[in-house]
Design a protein around this motif. Structure first.
Motif, short mmCIF file in Angstrom:
data_model
loop_
_atom_site.label_atom_id
_atom_site.label_comp_id
_atom_site.label_asym_id
_atom_site.label_seq_id
_atom_site.Cartn_x
_atom_site.Cartn_y
_atom_site.Cartn_z
N GLN A 1 0.91 -1.15 -0.03
CA GLN A 1 -0.20 0.00 -0.07
C GLN A 1 0.96 1.37 -0.10
O GLN A 1 2.00 1.12 0.68
CB GLN A 1 -0.90 0.13 1.13
CG GLN A 1 -2.00 1.09 1.35
CD GLN A 1 -3.12 0.70 2.26
OE1 GLN A 1 -3.32 -0.39 2.27
NE2 GLN A 1 -3.60 1.58 2.90
N THR B 1 0.50 5.23 0.66
CA THR B 1 -0.38 6.27 1.08
C THR B 1 0.50 7.63 0.91
O THR B 1 1.39 7.64 1.31
CB THR B 1 -0.90 5.97 2.59
OG1 THR B 1 -1.54 4.83 2.59
CG2 THR B 1 -1.83 7.13 3.02
N LEU C 1 -8.68 6.26 -3.15
CA LEU C 1 -8.29 4.84 -2.96
C LEU C 1 -8.60 4.11 -4.23
O LEU C 1 -9.46 4.11 -4.91
CB LEU C 1 -9.46 4.22 -1.98
CG LEU C 1 -9.07 2.75 -1.48
CD1 LEU C 1 -7.63 2.50 -1.27
CD2 LEU C 1 -10.17 2.44 -0.93
N THR D 1 -3.94 6.66 -2.55
CA THR D 1 -3.80 5.45 -1.82
C THR D 1 -4.03 4.36 -2.72
O THR D 1 -5.03 4.14 -3.22
CB THR D 1 -4.77 5.30 -0.68
OG1 THR D 1 -4.58 6.47 0.23
CG2 THR D 1 -4.52 4.13 0.14
N HIS E 1 -3.98 0.13 -3.07
CA HIS E 1 -4.32 -1.00 -2.21
C HIS E 1 -4.25 -2.13 -3.27
O HIS E 1 -5.09 -2.18 -4.02
CB HIS E 1 -5.48 -0.64 -1.47
CG HIS E 1 -5.84 -1.69 -0.64
ND1 HIS E 1 -5.04 -2.40 0.27
CD2 HIS E 1 -7.22 -2.41 -0.35
CE1 HIS E 1 -5.71 -3.42 0.69
NE2 HIS E 1 -6.98 -3.46 0.41
N LEU F 1 -11.07 1.68 5.02
CA LEU F 1 -10.29 2.27 3.82
C LEU F 1 -11.26 2.98 3.04
O LEU F 1 -11.09 4.22 2.41
CB LEU F 1 -9.77 1.18 2.87
CG LEU F 1 -8.22 0.80 3.59
CD1 LEU F 1 -7.65 -0.26 2.63
CD2 LEU F 1 -7.26 1.94 3.34
N HIS G 1 -12.06 7.59 2.10
CA HIS G 1 -11.83 8.12 1.00
C HIS G 1 -13.04 8.60 0.13
O HIS G 1 -14.25 8.10 0.59
CB HIS G 1 -11.07 7.10 0.14
CG HIS G 1 -9.70 6.94 0.37
ND1 HIS G 1 -9.44 5.89 1.53
CD2 HIS G 1 -8.45 7.23 0.22
CE1 HIS G 1 -8.15 5.59 1.74
NE2 HIS G 1 -7.59 6.60 1.09
#
Length: 184
Positions: free
Chosen positions: A6, A8, A16, A44, A46, A65, A69
């Motif tokens: 991940q 960030t 996200l 971000t 993922h 998560l 967002h």
């Protein structure tokens, strides 16, 4: 939470990007698109298959998560006219009753949903009368209807087609265009 899968950004991220590719390191297109987002550091990222190699999804983590967002991007290759199986499982488990829909299920309402798709076929193959008979838009209807059901705002998809013919120069342009698309 491991930072190996991940990325960030500094400050508060509003986008996200959920990358769903079972062999991302072998994927020329998705690997490059993901790398561009991580390089820029404004969203971000993922990586779902890296986070859940056993496919046992931590629903509370995923919901946190999503809640943190404003925009959600689902990035994946088109597999048999759909997404890789882990994305379907993720939606089934994470968009549960009471969280994403039904009584009290308004946690995704008003968030944007963007689809980033890669495909082996040429754009012309995905249309009425084309080899695959249906447009990308038609094949993505389940995602659009999911967005409708949970109150998300579905945005036009970002599509890289004919992936085997994409030159290095074209890929760099796609990566730049994709970052702009994702960052809003």
């Amino acid at each position: 939470m491991s930072m190996s899968n991940q990325s960030t950004p500094t400050g508060s991220a509003t986008t996200l990007v959920i990358v769903v590719h079972p062999e991302l390191e072998k994927s020329r297109i998705n690997k490059r698109l993901t790398a561009e987002l991580e390089r820029r550091g404004k969203v971000t990222v993922h990586r779902l298959y890296e986070t859940y190699p056993d496919e046992k999804i931590d629903v509370a983590r995923e919901q946190a998560l999503l809640s943190a967002h404003d925009r959600v991007v689902l990035q994946f290759p088109l597999f048999w006219y759909s997404s890789p199986s882990l994305l379907k499982k993720w939606i089934d488990e994470v968009f549960e009753l009471g969280y994403a829909h039904g009584k009290g299920g308004d946690k995704l309402k008003g968030k944007e949903l963007l689809i980033a798709l890669s495909s082996g076929g040429a754009q012309s193959m995905y249309q009425a009368g084309g080899f695959h008979n249906y447009s990308y838009s038609e094949l993505l209807r389940p995602f659009q209807q999911t967005a409708n059901l949970v109150g998300m705002i579905y945005q036009p998809p970002f599509i890289v087609s004919q992936i085997r013919e994409v030159t290095d120069e074209q890929l760099e342009k796609y990566a730049t265009d994709y970052a702009v698309y994702v960052e809003g």
